[in-house]
Write an enzyme that holds these catalytic residues in place. Structure first.
Site, PDB file in Angstrom:
ATOM      1  N   ASP A  83     -15.977   4.943  17.756  1.00  0.00           N
ATOM      2  CA  ASP A  83     -16.525   5.930  16.831  1.00  0.00           C
ATOM      3  C   ASP A  83     -15.746   5.888  15.512  1.00  0.00           C
ATOM      4  OD1 ASP A  83     -18.104   8.080  15.968  1.00  0.00           O
ATOM      5  OD2 ASP A  83     -16.699   9.571  16.771  1.00  0.00           O
ATOM      6  N   GLY A 131     -21.418  15.308  14.006  1.00  0.00           N
ATOM      7  CA  GLY A 131     -21.045  16.688  13.732  1.00  0.00           C
ATOM      8  C   GLY A 131     -21.887  17.712  14.472  1.00  0.00           C
ATOM      9  N   ASN A 151     -23.675  13.042  18.607  1.00  0.00           N
ATOM     10  CA  ASN A 151     -22.239  12.987  18.875  1.00  0.00           C
ATOM     11  C   ASN A 151     -21.648  14.378  19.103  1.00  0.00           C
ATOM     12  OD1 ASN A 151     -22.634  10.308  18.197  1.00  0.00           O
ATOM     13  ND2 ASN A 151     -20.940  10.222  16.744  1.00  0.00           N
TER      14      ASN A 151
END
Length: 283
Positions: free
Chosen positions: A82, A207, A228
Site C-alpha cells: 500500500d 481513506g 481500503n
C-alpha cells in the site's frame, strides 16, 4: 490456498458491482484476524502493508506471515504493498513475494506521476503482478506522507493516466482522507460515476475508515471495486488491549493481549466486508 494476485478478484468485483475489502495489517495478530473474518464470511480479501509497516517488520517477514496464514485458508488472499513510495520499494516487494503493489506518485505533478507509475507497471506487468496507482491527492496522513488539501481526480486526466501508464487499478480522490475525520466528510460521489464512464480499470477508494455505511455503499454502487481500511483496525486492536489492561492490570502474557486484539479487529473487518458487499463472493 497460495497467495493470489488482485487482478481477478478486482475484475470480478467490477463485474459483480461490489468491492473487495483491503485491510492494513501491522502484526501477526491482525493478519490472523483479517483472514479469519474472510473465512467466516467466504470473502476474497486483500491484506496490505505500508512503507512504515515494512520498515518496522520487513517485506520478507510480512510475506512469511501472510503466506503461511493464507495457505491454511479456503478463500483467496492477496498481499498488497500500500502506498509504495518508490520504484525500488515496489520491486523489493515483488521480489519478496507480494502479489500486488501500489506505486504512489500522487505527490508528483501529472507527468512525474505518469513516469513513475509507468516504470513500475512496465516491470510488474511483465511478471503478471497487478499495479495500483493514485491520481489526485487524498487528504490526511498516511504513515509519513501528509497531504494538506484534497485535489479531486479529473476524469479526463484519469483516462489519459490509465492509458499511458498501463496500471491495472486506480485510486482516485473524491474528498476522502487518511486517518480519522475531524468532521463529517463531504464526498464528490458523482465524480466516481464520471471517472467510471471513461476508465476501464477497477477504481479504488482510499481513506474509508470513519466513512458512513451509506457513503461506502454508494461509492461501490458508482464503481469503486476496492475499499481500503487501516486506521479503524489499528484503533480497534489498541482499544481492546487497553481495555484488557484496565480490567486486568496484572496481565503480562502477550498472547492474552493478542487474543482480544484479534477478536476486535475481526469484528471490524467482518462489518466492513458486508459493507463492501464482498461477503459470499470467494471463488
Amino acid at each position: 490456498m497460495p497467495l493470489v494476485t488482485s487482478k481477478e478478484m478486482l475484475l470480478d468485483a467490477q463485474k459483480g458491482n461490489y468491492a473487495v475489502g483491503a485491510f492494513n495489517a501491522e502484526n501477526m495478530e491482525m493478519v490472523k484476524a483479517i483472514i479469519q473474518a474472510a473465512e467466516e464470511l467466504k470473502a476474497p480479501v486483500m491484506i496490505q502493508t505500508t512503507p512504515s509497516t515494512v520498515k518496522y517488520g520487513t517485506l520478507e517477514t510480512f510475506f512469511g506471515i501472510v503466506s503461511a496464514e493464507a495457505a491454511k485458508a479456503t478463500v483467496p488472499v492477496c498481499l498488497h504493498l500500500d502506498h509504495g513510495s518508490s520504484f525500488e520499494l515496489a520491486m523489493q516487494a515483488i521480489k519478496a513475494g507480494y502479489t500486488s503493489v501500489m506505486i504512489d506518485g500522487s505527490h508528483e505533478d501529472f507527468e512525474g506521476n505518469v513516469a513513475i507509475s509507468k516504470k513500475v507497471a512496465d516491470v510488474a506487468n511483465a511478471l503478471n503482478i497487478p499495479v495500483e496507482a493514485e491520481l489526485g491527492k487524498v487528504g490526511g496522513k498516511e504513515d509519513d506522507l501528509e497531504a494538506d488539501a484534497d485535489t479531486n481526480t479529473d476524469p479526463q486526466e484519469a483516462k489519459e493516466f490509465v492509458e499511458r501508464t498501463g496500471i491495472t487499478s486506480l485510486a482516485v480522490a473524491i474528498g476522502t482522507a487518511h486517518g480519522f475525520y475531524a468532521g463529517t466528510p463531504v464526498l464528490d460521489k458523482e465524480r466516481v460515476s464520471e471517472i467510471r464512464k471513461v476508465v476501464d480499470v477497477p477504481l479504488v477508494l482510499h481513506g474509508a475508515s470513519g466513512l458512513s455505511e451509506e457513503d461506502v455503499r454508494e461509492c461501490v454502487e458508482r464503481g469503486m471495486c476496492k475499499v481500503n481500511f487501516a486506521t479503524e483496525l489499528r484503533a480497534a486492536y489498541t482499544d481492546a488491549v487497553k481495555k484488557l489492561l484496565e480490567e486486568k492490570p496484572e496481565t503480562y502474557d502477550p498472547k492474552k493481549l493478542g487474543v482480544v486484539g484479534i477478536e476486535a479487529v475481526k469484528e471490524v473487518v467482518k462489518s466492513r466486508m458486508v459493507m463492501c458487499g464482498c461477503d459470499g463472493k470467494a471463488k
